[in-house]
Design a protein around this motif. Structure first.
Motif, PDB file in Angstrom:
ATOM      1  N   MET A 419      41.789 -28.278 -40.025  1.00  0.00           N
ATOM      2  CA  MET A 419      41.415 -28.069 -41.425  1.00  0.00           C
ATOM      3  C   MET A 419      41.302 -26.577 -41.760  1.00  0.00           C
ATOM      4  SD  MET A 419      38.176 -29.556 -43.541  1.00  0.00           S
ATOM      5  CE  MET A 419      36.887 -28.909 -42.485  1.00  0.00           C
ATOM      6  N   GLN A 420      40.631 -25.831 -40.895  1.00  0.00           N
ATOM      7  CA  GLN A 420      40.334 -24.422 -41.215  1.00  0.00           C
ATOM      8  C   GLN A 420      41.547 -23.512 -41.082  1.00  0.00           C
ATOM      9  OE1 GLN A 420      37.192 -22.941 -38.775  1.00  0.00           O
ATOM     10  NE2 GLN A 420      35.594 -23.979 -39.946  1.00  0.00           N
ATOM     11  N   GLY A 421      42.263 -23.695 -39.991  1.00  0.00           N
ATOM     12  CA  GLY A 421      43.375 -22.788 -39.718  1.00  0.00           C
ATOM     13  C   GLY A 421      42.884 -21.375 -39.430  1.00  0.00           C
ATOM     14  N   ARG A 422      43.855 -20.462 -39.366  1.00  0.00           N
ATOM     15  CA  ARG A 422      43.505 -19.045 -39.170  1.00  0.00           C
ATOM     16  C   ARG A 422      44.508 -18.224 -39.984  1.00  0.00           C
ATOM     17  NH1 ARG A 422      42.927 -17.638 -33.271  1.00  0.00           N
ATOM     18  NH2 ARG A 422      40.767 -18.203 -33.615  1.00  0.00           N
ATOM     19  N   SER A 423      43.966 -17.406 -40.887  1.00  0.00           N
ATOM     20  CA  SER A 423      44.852 -16.663 -41.791  1.00  0.00           C
ATOM     21  C   SER A 423      45.481 -15.473 -41.057  1.00  0.00           C
ATOM     22  CB  SER A 423      44.054 -16.150 -42.990  1.00  0.00           C
ATOM     23  OG  SER A 423      43.162 -15.153 -42.533  1.00  0.00           O
ATOM     24  N   LEU A 424      46.484 -14.888 -41.715  1.00  0.00           N
ATOM     25  CA  LEU A 424      47.148 -13.714 -41.130  1.00  0.00           C
ATOM     26  C   LEU A 424      46.139 -12.571 -40.978  1.00  0.00           C
ATOM     27  CD1 LEU A 424      49.732 -12.405 -40.122  1.00  0.00           C
ATOM     28  CD2 LEU A 424      50.359 -11.896 -42.492  1.00  0.00           C
ATOM     29  N   ASP A 425      45.278 -12.399 -41.956  1.00  0.00           N
ATOM     30  CA  ASP A 425      44.288 -11.316 -41.855  1.00  0.00           C
ATOM     31  C   ASP A 425      43.353 -11.530 -40.669  1.00  0.00           C
ATOM     32  OD1 ASP A 425      45.299  -9.866 -43.860  1.00  0.00           O
ATOM     33  OD2 ASP A 425      43.882 -10.567 -45.400  1.00  0.00           O
ATOM     34  N   ALA A 439      53.386  -1.996 -35.547  1.00  0.00           N
ATOM     35  CA  ALA A 439      54.367  -3.084 -35.613  1.00  0.00           C
ATOM     36  C   ALA A 439      54.048  -4.165 -34.577  1.00  0.00           C
ATOM     37  CB  ALA A 439      55.766  -2.534 -35.362  1.00  0.00           C
ATOM     38  N   GLU A 440      53.537  -3.767 -33.410  1.00  0.00           N
ATOM     39  CA  GLU A 440      53.239  -4.759 -32.369  1.00  0.00           C
ATOM     40  C   GLU A 440      52.085  -5.667 -32.814  1.00  0.00           C
ATOM     41  OE1 GLU A 440      54.990  -5.690 -30.166  1.00  0.00           O
ATOM     42  OE2 GLU A 440      53.739  -6.822 -28.782  1.00  0.00           O
ATOM     43  N   LEU A 441      51.060  -5.059 -33.445  1.00  0.00           N
ATOM     44  CA  LEU A 441      49.941  -5.857 -33.977  1.00  0.00           C
ATOM     45  C   LEU A 441      50.489  -6.872 -34.981  1.00  0.00           C
ATOM     46  CD1 LEU A 441      46.462  -4.741 -35.201  1.00  0.00           C
ATOM     47  CD2 LEU A 441      47.952  -5.971 -36.767  1.00  0.00           C
ATOM     48  N   GLU A 442      51.344  -6.396 -35.869  1.00  0.00           N
ATOM     49  CA  GLU A 442      51.878  -7.257 -36.929  1.00  0.00           C
ATOM     50  C   GLU A 442      52.689  -8.414 -36.330  1.00  0.00           C
ATOM     51  OE1 GLU A 442      51.888  -8.271 -40.798  1.00  0.00           O
ATOM     52  OE2 GLU A 442      50.730  -6.666 -39.837  1.00  0.00           O
ATOM     53  N   ARG A 443      53.546  -8.070 -35.361  1.00  0.00           N
ATOM     54  CA  ARG A 443      54.399  -9.096 -34.753  1.00  0.00           C
ATOM     55  C   ARG A 443      53.544 -10.150 -34.033  1.00  0.00           C
ATOM     56  NH1 ARG A 443      57.568 -10.221 -30.194  1.00  0.00           N
ATOM     57  NH2 ARG A 443      56.517  -8.675 -28.899  1.00  0.00           N
ATOM     58  N   GLN A 444      52.605  -9.696 -33.244  1.00  0.00           N
ATOM     59  CA  GLN A 444      51.752 -10.629 -32.491  1.00  0.00           C
ATOM     60  C   GLN A 444      50.889 -11.473 -33.418  1.00  0.00           C
ATOM     61  OE1 GLN A 444      51.827 -11.380 -29.429  1.00  0.00           O
ATOM     62  NE2 GLN A 444      53.002  -9.733 -28.490  1.00  0.00           N
ATOM     63  N   ALA A 445      50.392 -10.860 -34.473  1.00  0.00           N
ATOM     64  CA  ALA A 445      49.485 -11.579 -35.382  1.00  0.00           C
ATOM     65  C   ALA A 445      50.189 -12.781 -36.011  1.00  0.00           C
ATOM     66  CB  ALA A 445      48.972 -10.631 -36.462  1.00  0.00           C
ATOM     67  N   ARG A 446      51.463 -12.601 -36.357  1.00  0.00           N
ATOM     68  CA  ARG A 446      52.176 -13.696 -37.048  1.00  0.00           C
ATOM     69  C   ARG A 446      52.287 -14.947 -36.168  1.00  0.00           C
ATOM     70  NH1 ARG A 446      54.053 -12.285 -41.919  1.00  0.00           N
ATOM     71  NH2 ARG A 446      53.760 -10.060 -42.290  1.00  0.00           N
ATOM     72  N   HIS A 447      52.354 -14.763 -34.871  1.00  0.00           N
ATOM     73  CA  HIS A 447      52.433 -15.932 -33.977  1.00  0.00           C
ATOM     74  C   HIS A 447      51.090 -16.633 -33.849  1.00  0.00           C
ATOM     75  CE1 HIS A 447      56.516 -15.326 -32.504  1.00  0.00           C
ATOM     76  NE2 HIS A 447      56.261 -14.030 -32.633  1.00  0.00           N
ATOM     77  N   ARG A 448      50.040 -15.956 -34.299  1.00  0.00           N
ATOM     78  CA  ARG A 448      48.694 -16.495 -34.106  1.00  0.00           C
ATOM     79  C   ARG A 448      48.091 -17.042 -35.394  1.00  0.00           C
ATOM     80  NH1 ARG A 448      50.145 -13.279 -30.184  1.00  0.00           N
ATOM     81  NH2 ARG A 448      49.102 -13.269 -28.153  1.00  0.00           N
ATOM     82  N   VAL A 449      48.940 -17.238 -36.372  1.00  0.00           N
ATOM     83  CA  VAL A 449      48.481 -17.812 -37.652  1.00  0.00           C
ATOM     84  C   VAL A 449      48.527 -19.337 -37.564  1.00  0.00           C
ATOM     85  CG1 VAL A 449      49.068 -18.086 -40.088  1.00  0.00           C
ATOM     86  CG2 VAL A 449      49.217 -15.825 -39.006  1.00  0.00           C
ATOM     87  N   PHE A 450      47.468 -19.953 -38.053  1.00  0.00           N
ATOM     88  CA  PHE A 450      47.433 -21.420 -38.180  1.00  0.00           C
ATOM     89  C   PHE A 450      47.335 -21.708 -39.679  1.00  0.00           C
ATOM     90  CE2 PHE A 450      45.971 -20.511 -34.013  1.00  0.00           C
ATOM     91  CZ  PHE A 450      46.133 -21.637 -33.214  1.00  0.00           C
ATOM     92  N   SER A 451      48.278 -22.460 -40.208  1.00  0.00           N
ATOM     93  CA  SER A 451      48.229 -22.688 -41.659  1.00  0.00           C
ATOM     94  C   SER A 451      46.957 -23.437 -42.038  1.00  0.00           C
ATOM     95  CB  SER A 451      49.450 -23.479 -42.112  1.00  0.00           C
ATOM     96  OG  SER A 451      49.431 -24.748 -41.491  1.00  0.00           O
ATOM     97  N   GLY A 452      46.458 -24.296 -41.144  1.00  0.00           N
ATOM     98  CA  GLY A 452      45.277 -25.090 -41.479  1.00  0.00           C
ATOM     99  C   GLY A 452      45.608 -26.084 -42.573  1.00  0.00           C
ATOM    100  N   ASP A 453      44.553 -26.641 -43.183  1.00  0.00           N
ATOM    101  CA  ASP A 453      44.723 -27.595 -44.266  1.00  0.00           C
ATOM    102  C   ASP A 453      45.489 -28.832 -43.800  1.00  0.00           C
ATOM    103  OD1 ASP A 453      43.836 -27.888 -46.862  1.00  0.00           O
ATOM    104  OD2 ASP A 453      45.864 -27.663 -47.655  1.00  0.00           O
ATOM    105  N   ARG A 454      45.390 -29.123 -42.525  1.00  0.00           N
ATOM    106  CA  ARG A 454      46.093 -30.290 -41.976  1.00  0.00           C
ATOM    107  C   ARG A 454      45.095 -31.452 -41.884  1.00  0.00           C
ATOM    108  NH1 ARG A 454      51.299 -28.379 -38.630  1.00  0.00           N
ATOM    109  NH2 ARG A 454      51.921 -26.950 -40.256  1.00  0.00           N
ATOM    110  N   PRO A 455      45.455 -32.603 -42.441  1.00  0.00           N
ATOM    111  CA  PRO A 455      44.476 -33.682 -42.591  1.00  0.00           C
ATOM    112  C   PRO A 455      44.191 -34.440 -41.299  1.00  0.00           C
ATOM    113  CG  PRO A 455      46.623 -34.389 -43.382  1.00  0.00           C
ATOM    114  CD  PRO A 455      46.775 -32.938 -42.985  1.00  0.00           C
ATOM    115  N   SER A 456      42.958 -34.886 -41.178  1.00  0.00           N
ATOM    116  CA  SER A 456      42.601 -35.765 -40.064  1.00  0.00           C
ATOM    117  C   SER A 456      41.441 -36.643 -40.485  1.00  0.00           C
ATOM    118  CB  SER A 456      42.214 -34.946 -38.829  1.00  0.00           C
ATOM    119  OG  SER A 456      40.972 -34.316 -39.027  1.00  0.00           O
ATOM    120  N   THR A 457      41.293 -37.757 -39.775  1.00  0.00           N
ATOM    121  CA  THR A 457      40.117 -38.604 -39.942  1.00  0.00           C
ATOM    122  C   THR A 457      39.465 -38.740 -38.571  1.00  0.00           C
ATOM    123  OG1 THR A 457      41.364 -40.628 -39.482  1.00  0.00           O
ATOM    124  CG2 THR A 457      41.210 -39.949 -41.792  1.00  0.00           C
TER     125      THR A 457
END
Ligand code: F6P
Length: 536
Positions: A419-425, A439-457
């Motif tokens: 649900m929460q995910g993890r934003s790019l920031d 650039a290395e921080l930026e590249r690595q950060a993008r792989h560590r983003v979780f869009s979140g908002d994924r439903p579950s019960t």
């Protein structure tokens, strides 16, 4: 089912996050959950809000769900393509009133068979009836599909209550399974139960004949050591199983709904008749809840409506069943048959083409194992997969309570993370903490983003007792029923399995090398050719 209104609400969902719904309503968790007293079904971590829920609930009235439900419990022939009633609920109607099919009360027969099962199971457990070599040490259940998956699932689930002989299940026609199963067993102290509703299923009959030959060769006596579970009692007798060892059930029990009756015999032998009664009572408690609770408080109905929202309205093609309960290891397989054989149809009850997606693909695996395998895709893949978590407040191992706390924490962490995910920031901040820059921080950060908002019960229950297991299984049965009514399909036939069976029969003599593959498509003929050329 008219989905226009619901589809128009999907737009509102795209502009907000599930987490926002908690900010706007401090009672969301309570308001978007259903309880039976001991089970709690939380669907608050979905995009369903008051308007969506109201629109979903209106669907129930539009399809006359309460009349359809009453028709099922009353024994009407709602399985129209097979002309049968659907009355697995009668098998757990322990203290209910009469249930009539064609003007006949079926309960005396149901209760009589249940009593015969109890006596037989206790005699096997107590050593009153034996094999030629003494009391039974092992029981082999031979069956497939609904004559296997339910008892296998329940046997795993109820392991802490298992105090009877060892149980083994053989389902596959692959001789590897029966060979591996029988090899360590004593043919003079093994009971074989042949479970087949039709008593014609090729896999089961082939395995049953192999087991019978093995028993005779090893000094056992099939007349003494075989039992049968079937609705084709005449065929069991033709196979040579004495009438006293045959436990029949009516054609109004669908294979995938049959664990409550004689198909549950191996479970009863494992855990005893009292524990099996508790399982039945759990199922009956869910029946009463399903029949009496308002739609908004009705757990099977709300579970079904969440399913419709995700599958038919939004269009997610699969759902994951994720029990954080190792003893529910076979539950996803059991639900695959229950849900996919029931609602995997593209024709409505009246023969017209279905105008919306059928039931979803159901799959899963216990947590935490799945976390280290496929959860990567659930968290970061491009497809959204609604997840159905299940977990007990308590395990059965008081000496290992810290394991259970870790299990529970992991289960809750997964739905929270989805649900929460993890934003790019947030990901950037973490990378910066680890000393990365530029650039290395930026590249690595993008792989560590979780869009979140994924439903579950999440379904949470006190402990996986026989009574709770009964509630869970009946909950999902009724969920399937409600989804089927909403889709306007017959959830109780399975014509889709027939074509493959027919072709397998026609391929038999070709594979034996007795008949040529002429007339088969090129691929099939080439594969047969390969098998024949490489035959030892
Ligand atoms: O092939 C599908 C199926 O008919 C299932 O519906 C059923 O549970 C299974 O085969 C086994 O059938 P039976 O109990 O008649 O052997």
């Amino acid at each position: 089912m008219q989905l226009d209104q619901l589809k128009s609400l999907v737009g509102s969902v795209n502009s907000r996050r599930i987490l926002d719904l908690f900010g706007a309503d401090s009672n969301r968790a309570q308001g978007f959950s259903a309880s039976t007293g001991d089970l709690l079904f939380d669907y608050s971590k979905t995009q369903i809000d008051d308007d969506i829920r109201a629109a979903l609930i209106r669907l129930c009235d539009k399809v006359n769900l309460s009349d359809r439900r009453a028709a099922m419990f009353a024994g009407d022939k709602i399985n129209e393509t097979e002309g049968r009633a659907v009355l697995h609920t009668a098998l757990r109607n322990l203290d209910g009133g009469p249930v009539e099919v064609d003007g006949q009360d079926v309960m005396p027969d149901v209760l009589d068979t249940l009593q015969r099962m109890r006596v037989f199971a206790e005699e096997v457990r107590g050593g009153t009836i034996t094999g030629t070599g003494g009391s039974f040490t092992d029981v082999v259940n031979i069956g497939i599909g609904g004559s296997d998956l339910g008892p296998v699932m329940a046997t795993h689930a109820l392991a802490p209550y298992h105090d009877g002989p060892r149980l083994h299940y053989v389902s596959n026609v692959d001789g590897a399974q029966i060979a591996d199963t029988l090899r360590p067993l004593d043919p003079t102290r093994t009971l074989v139960i042949v479970a087949s509703k039709t008593f014609t299923t090729i896999e089961t009959m082939t395995n049953a004949r192999t087991a019978r030959a093995w028993m005779i060769d090893g000094g056992g006596d099939p007349a003494q050591q075989f039992a049968a579970v079937s609705s084709a009692v005449d065929k069991t007798q033709a196979f040579g199983i004495p009438e006293a060892r045959v436990f029949g059930f009516a054609d109004w029990v669908g294979g995938r709904y049959s664990v409550w009756g004689p198909v549950g015999l191996p479970v009863m032998i494992a855990v005893g008749s009292n524990a099996f009664d508790a399982f039945l009572r759990g199922g009956q408690a869910m029946d009463l809840h399903f029949q009496s609770a308002e739609w908004i408080e009705n757990m099977p109905v709300m579970l079904a409506l969440v399913g419709v929202w995700h599958r038919q309205v939004i269009g997610h093609t699969s759902r994951a069943v994720l029990p954080y309960d190792q003893r529910l290891v076979r539950l996803p397989a059991y639900f695959q048959q229950l849900e996919m054989e029931s609602n995997g149809k593209s024709v409505a009850m009246d023969g017209s083409a279905l105008t919306m997606p059928s039931g979803p693909v159901v799959w899963g695996e216990p947590g935490t194992n799945g976390q280290h395998a496929f959860y990567q895709l659930i968290h970061q893949g491009t497809d959204v997969i609604p997840c159905e978590f299940m977990v007990a407040a308590n395990g059965h191992e008081p000496e290992l309570v810290h394991h259970h706390h870790l299990l529970l924490a992991n289960c809750l962490a997964q739905s929270e993370a989805l649900m929460q995910g993890r934003s790019l920031d947030e990901a950037r901040a973490r990378m910066a903490e680890q000393g990365l820059t530029g650039a290395e921080l930026e590249r690595q950060a993008r792989h560590r983003v979780f869009s979140g908002d994924r439903p579950s019960t999440t379904l949470i229950y006190p402990q996986l007792t026989p009574y709770v297991l009964g509630q869970i299984i009946a909950l999902y049965e009724h969920r399937v029923f409600v989804e089927g009514v909403l889709l306007g399909i017959n959830s109780f036939d399975q014509w889709g399995v027939e074509l493959g069976k027919e072709l397998a029969t026609s391929l038999g003599p070709i594979v034996e090398g007795e008949v040529s593959a002429k007339g088969k498509d090129g691929s099939t003929a080439a594969l047969v050719g390969y098998a024949l050329r490489h035959r030892d």
